[in-house]
Scaffold this motif. Structure first.
Motif, PDB file in Angstrom:
ATOM      1  N   SER A 148      29.228  44.494  47.753  1.00 37.25           N
ATOM      2  CA  SER A 148      28.219  43.636  47.540  1.00 37.25           C
ATOM      3  C   SER A 148      28.915  42.269  46.665  1.00 37.25           C
ATOM      4  CB  SER A 148      27.115  44.199  46.629  1.00 37.25           C
ATOM      5  OG  SER A 148      27.557  44.693  45.524  1.00 37.25           O
ATOM      6  N   SER A 149      28.141  41.538  46.342  1.00 28.54           N
ATOM      7  CA  SER A 149      28.585  40.201  45.677  1.00 28.54           C
ATOM      8  C   SER A 149      29.400  40.538  44.614  1.00 28.54           C
ATOM      9  CB  SER A 149      27.111  39.428  45.114  1.00 28.54           C
ATOM     10  OG  SER A 149      26.237  39.212  46.218  1.00 28.54           O
ATOM     11  N   GLU A 150      29.176  41.896  43.828  1.00 33.07           N
ATOM     12  CA  GLU A 150      30.260  42.043  42.780  1.00 33.07           C
ATOM     13  C   GLU A 150      31.636  42.066  43.009  1.00 33.07           C
ATOM     14  OE1 GLU A 150      27.297  43.665  43.242  1.00 33.07           O
ATOM     15  OE2 GLU A 150      26.125  42.847  41.468  1.00 33.07           O
ATOM     16  N   PHE A 151      32.058  42.205  44.350  1.00 31.42           N
ATOM     17  CA  PHE A 151      33.423  42.371  45.031  1.00 31.42           C
ATOM     18  C   PHE A 151      33.809  40.960  45.051  1.00 31.42           C
ATOM     19  CE2 PHE A 151      31.641  46.572  45.509  1.00 31.42           C
ATOM     20  CZ  PHE A 151      32.710  47.405  45.359  1.00 31.42           C
ATOM     21  N   LYS A 152      35.212  40.897  44.672  1.00 32.30           N
ATOM     22  CA  LYS A 152      35.967  39.471  44.994  1.00 32.30           C
ATOM     23  C   LYS A 152      36.332  39.376  46.288  1.00 32.30           C
ATOM     24  CE  LYS A 152      37.803  39.261  40.168  1.00 32.30           C
ATOM     25  NZ  LYS A 152      39.151  39.326  39.388  1.00 32.30           N
ATOM     26  N   ALA A 153      36.250  38.402  47.087  1.00 35.46           N
ATOM     27  CA  ALA A 153      36.466  38.197  48.336  1.00 35.46           C
ATOM     28  C   ALA A 153      37.787  38.405  48.599  1.00 35.46           C
ATOM     29  CB  ALA A 153      35.879  36.944  49.034  1.00 35.46           C
ATOM     30  N   GLU A 154      38.652  37.932  47.823  1.00 28.46           N
ATOM     31  CA  GLU A 154      40.184  38.040  47.998  1.00 28.46           C
ATOM     32  C   GLU A 154      40.592  39.551  48.060  1.00 28.46           C
ATOM     33  OE1 GLU A 154      39.631  36.470  44.000  1.00 28.46           O
ATOM     34  OE2 GLU A 154      38.695  36.101  45.704  1.00 28.46           O
ATOM     35  N   ASN A 155      39.897  40.480  47.113  1.00 33.18           N
ATOM     36  CA  ASN A 155      40.232  41.893  47.157  1.00 33.18           C
ATOM     37  C   ASN A 155      39.865  42.612  48.302  1.00 33.18           C
ATOM     38  OD1 ASN A 155      41.244  41.389  44.317  1.00 33.18           O
ATOM     39  ND2 ASN A 155      39.493  42.271  43.482  1.00 33.18           N
ATOM     40  N   ILE A 156      38.568  42.104  48.718  1.00 27.94           N
ATOM     41  CA  ILE A 156      38.213  42.979  50.027  1.00 27.94           C
ATOM     42  C   ILE A 156      39.233  42.590  51.217  1.00 27.94           C
ATOM     43  CG2 ILE A 156      36.456  43.035  51.868  1.00 27.94           C
ATOM     44  CD1 ILE A 156      34.386  42.199  49.663  1.00 27.94           C
ATOM     45  N   LYS A 157      39.469  41.270  51.315  1.00 27.54           N
ATOM     46  CA  LYS A 157      40.590  40.873  52.467  1.00 27.54           C
ATOM     47  C   LYS A 157      41.870  41.710  52.073  1.00 27.54           C
ATOM     48  CE  LYS A 157      40.731  36.702  53.738  1.00 27.54           C
ATOM     49  NZ  LYS A 157      40.672  35.205  53.964  1.00 27.54           N
ATOM     50  N   LEU A 158      42.221  41.760  50.826  1.00 30.91           N
ATOM     51  CA  LEU A 158      43.527  42.539  50.612  1.00 30.91           C
ATOM     52  C   LEU A 158      43.389  44.028  51.084  1.00 30.91           C
ATOM     53  CD1 LEU A 158      46.497  42.686  49.646  1.00 30.91           C
ATOM     54  CD2 LEU A 158      45.439  43.081  47.224  1.00 30.91           C
ATOM     55  N   TRP A 159      42.405  44.435  50.802  1.00 30.78           N
ATOM     56  CA  TRP A 159      42.150  46.029  51.171  1.00 30.78           C
ATOM     57  C   TRP A 159      42.307  46.308  52.594  1.00 30.78           C
ATOM     58  CZ3 TRP A 159      37.452  45.961  47.500  1.00 30.78           C
ATOM     59  CH2 TRP A 159      37.912  46.045  46.116  1.00 30.78           C
ATOM     60  N   VAL A 160      41.430  45.397  53.272  1.00 36.90           N
ATOM     61  CA  VAL A 160      41.651  45.406  54.747  1.00 36.90           C
ATOM     62  C   VAL A 160      42.830  45.123  55.247  1.00 36.90           C
ATOM     63  CG1 VAL A 160      40.578  44.195  56.792  1.00 36.90           C
ATOM     64  CG2 VAL A 160      39.049  44.711  55.023  1.00 36.90           C
ATOM     65  N   VAL A 161      43.673  44.156  54.658  1.00 33.00           N
ATOM     66  CA  VAL A 161      45.028  44.012  55.016  1.00 33.00           C
ATOM     67  C   VAL A 161      45.800  45.446  54.886  1.00 33.00           C
ATOM     68  CG1 VAL A 161      47.250  42.837  54.633  1.00 33.00           C
ATOM     69  CG2 VAL A 161      44.953  41.431  54.962  1.00 33.00           C
ATOM     70  N   ILE A 162      45.849  45.863  54.102  1.00 35.61           N
ATOM     71  CA  ILE A 162      46.578  47.475  53.505  1.00 35.61           C
ATOM     72  C   ILE A 162      46.174  48.428  54.867  1.00 35.61           C
ATOM     73  CG2 ILE A 162      46.875  49.156  52.259  1.00 35.61           C
ATOM     74  CD1 ILE A 162      46.280  47.146  49.683  1.00 35.61           C
ATOM     75  N   ALA A 163      44.931  48.369  54.841  1.00 33.48           N
ATOM     76  CA  ALA A 163      44.555  49.595  55.996  1.00 33.48           C
ATOM     77  C   ALA A 163      44.769  49.041  57.369  1.00 33.48           C
ATOM     78  CB  ALA A 163      42.915  49.464  55.979  1.00 33.48           C
ATOM     79  N   VAL A 164      44.850  47.858  57.759  1.00 33.98           N
ATOM     80  CA  VAL A 164      45.365  47.645  59.122  1.00 33.98           C
ATOM     81  C   VAL A 164      46.718  47.753  59.241  1.00 33.98           C
ATOM     82  CG1 VAL A 164      45.709  45.607  60.563  1.00 33.98           C
ATOM     83  CG2 VAL A 164      43.569  45.750  59.418  1.00 33.98           C
ATOM     84  N   SER A 165      47.628  47.628  58.229  1.00 33.94           N
ATOM     85  CA  SER A 165      48.930  47.608  58.160  1.00 33.94           C
ATOM     86  C   SER A 165      49.465  49.047  58.399  1.00 33.94           C
ATOM     87  CB  SER A 165      49.575  47.272  56.883  1.00 33.94           C
ATOM     88  OG  SER A 165      49.060  47.940  55.747  1.00 33.94           O
TER      89      SER A 165
END
Length: 416
Positions: free
Chosen positions: A83-100
């Protein structure tokens, strides 16, 4: 616990897969033997729609610290609810890690107000291993021109935000083996033209809300087996649907006045559920020669559509009648016009009738009596009504005393 700890890492990891991710991570405090085992898990499920702000903060801190240290070479499934409490840049990084990590299944639910910047990394749109992608909420879909998802078979987009009118079409064109597509559009958006051209698609579900601003719908999916269209939009718009010769099941709920293209595309269907809330009718010449199960959700003008479908469906075996939620206590059969000739399916194939929400209006009684009188091979007629609307005894007496073409017909009455 000592005996379990003596098992090999591979077996312990399989055991951890049977418990929630949060529980699996908590085993790291048991002993040094368990400290890093969770980092080899190929499946992750983080977050909840019901998390408190403090829970979200704790989860974000945990993922910031530990997800980059994850060791599994392949992540089979990654689910993130945030939700809003999460930083957008952190979410993007987590997805990058998962995709890798050769990610195969990704599901992200994101609720944020006001909307934050794009949380999806560009490498998501070039992931060669991704098979299932499910996105829901305030997620911006900005698809690069050079993106390609060569393995993606299932795509679900629920109330996401499209960067422009081309975003959805571009994404679909980048999925050469896509089989299952669900698109649930947001109430406040507009798209101009909604285009779904996917030759490989086998299942398609589209939801267009009441206030959605749209001018045209184009669907070209020749190998479709399942089709669901809920077009609640009140704005007049063009609908072009090409023939679906392999269609097995369809659910159609529309308020369109011109349904010729739509009806013409689904004539090969075997199971059809249809709700038409307008005066729309289709032209003669269509034949539903494979239709076995028909469910009609009645609106004010649906009785004429029923007659047409009965005439055009010579192999129909099951007829299921129900009433639209917003037409309660009205006579949906007030416009019923008895056919001049008995439809072929009533003489040869129809065996089962189910009627939900029967209230015993004059129009309904006329239709029920007509069916009993003319369906030669009817085995069961199940009528479900509500006690407050029609007394059970009167309903049973009225229909039970009607003449029947089928002496084997069993009448079943249910009162709720």
């Amino acid at each position: 616990m000592d005996r379990i700890s003596g098992l090999c890492d591979e077996l312990l990891i399989k055991i951890l897969l049977y418990v929630p991710t949060k529980v699996a991570v908590s085993t790291s405090i048991l002993s040094k033997r368990w400290e890093y085992l969770w980092m080899w898990l190929p499946k992750f499920d983080y977050g909840s729609k019901h998390y408190s702000p403090s829970d979200c903060e704790m989860l974000q801190c945990f993922l910031e610290k530990n997800l980059p240290l994850h060791r599994a070479p392949v992540i089979e499934s990654f689910r993130l609810v945030c939700s809003s409490e999460f930083k957008a840049e952190n979410i993007k990084l987590w997805v990058v890690i998962a995709v890798s990590r050769c990610l195969r299944k990704l599901k992200v639910y994101y609720s944020s107000y006001p909307m934050k910047p794009n949380i999806l990394p560009s490498n998501l749109y070039t992931c060669k291993s991704l098979v299932i992608l499910k996105l829901e909420g305030n997620i911006l879909l900005d698809v690069p021109r050079m993106g390609v998802l060569p393995s993606l078979k299932t795509l679900q987009l629920k109330r996401v935000i499209y960067f422009n009118e081309e975003s959805l079409q571009r994404l679909l064109s980048n999925c050469p083996v896509l089989e299952d597509l669900l698109v649930d559009l947001r109430e406040v958006d507009n798209m101009g033209k909604l285009t779904v051209v996917v030759p490989s698609l086998q299942s398609l579900s589209l939801y267009i809300p009441y206030n959605f601003d749209i001018d045209e719908i184009e669907i070209r999916t020749p190998f479709l087996k399942y089709f669901k269209l809920e077009d609640c939009n009140d704005k007049s718009h063009y609908c072009l649907v090409e023939n679906m010769p392999n269609l097995m099941e369809a659910y159609v709920e529309v308020g369109l006045d011109n349904i010729k293209s739509l009806i013409g595309s689904i004539t090969s269907v075997k199971r059809l559920s249809i709700c038409i809330s307008s005066k729309a009718m289709y032209d003669e010449g269509f034949v539903f020669n494979q239709l076995e199960h028909l469910k009609i959700c009645f609106g004010e003008f649906s009785s004429n559509l029923l007659v047409r479908l009965l005439k055009d469906s010579s192999n129909l075996q099951v007829l299921d009648l129900s009433e639209m939620d917003d037409h309660c206590h009205e006579d949906m059969m007030v416009n019923w016009i008895q056919p001049s000739t008995v439809p072929e399916c009533m003489l040869l194939s129809l065996q089962t009738l189910k009627w939900w929400g029967y209230i015993g209006t004059p129009g309904e009684r006329d239709v029920a009596v007509y069916i009993l009188k003319n369906v030669v091979h009817l085995k069961t007629m199940t009528v479900t009504s509500f006690e407050v609307e029609v007394p059970k005894f009167e309903m049973i007496k009225e229909l039970a005393l009607s003449s029947r073409a089928s002496t084997a017909c069993q009448l079943v009455f249910n009162c709720r």
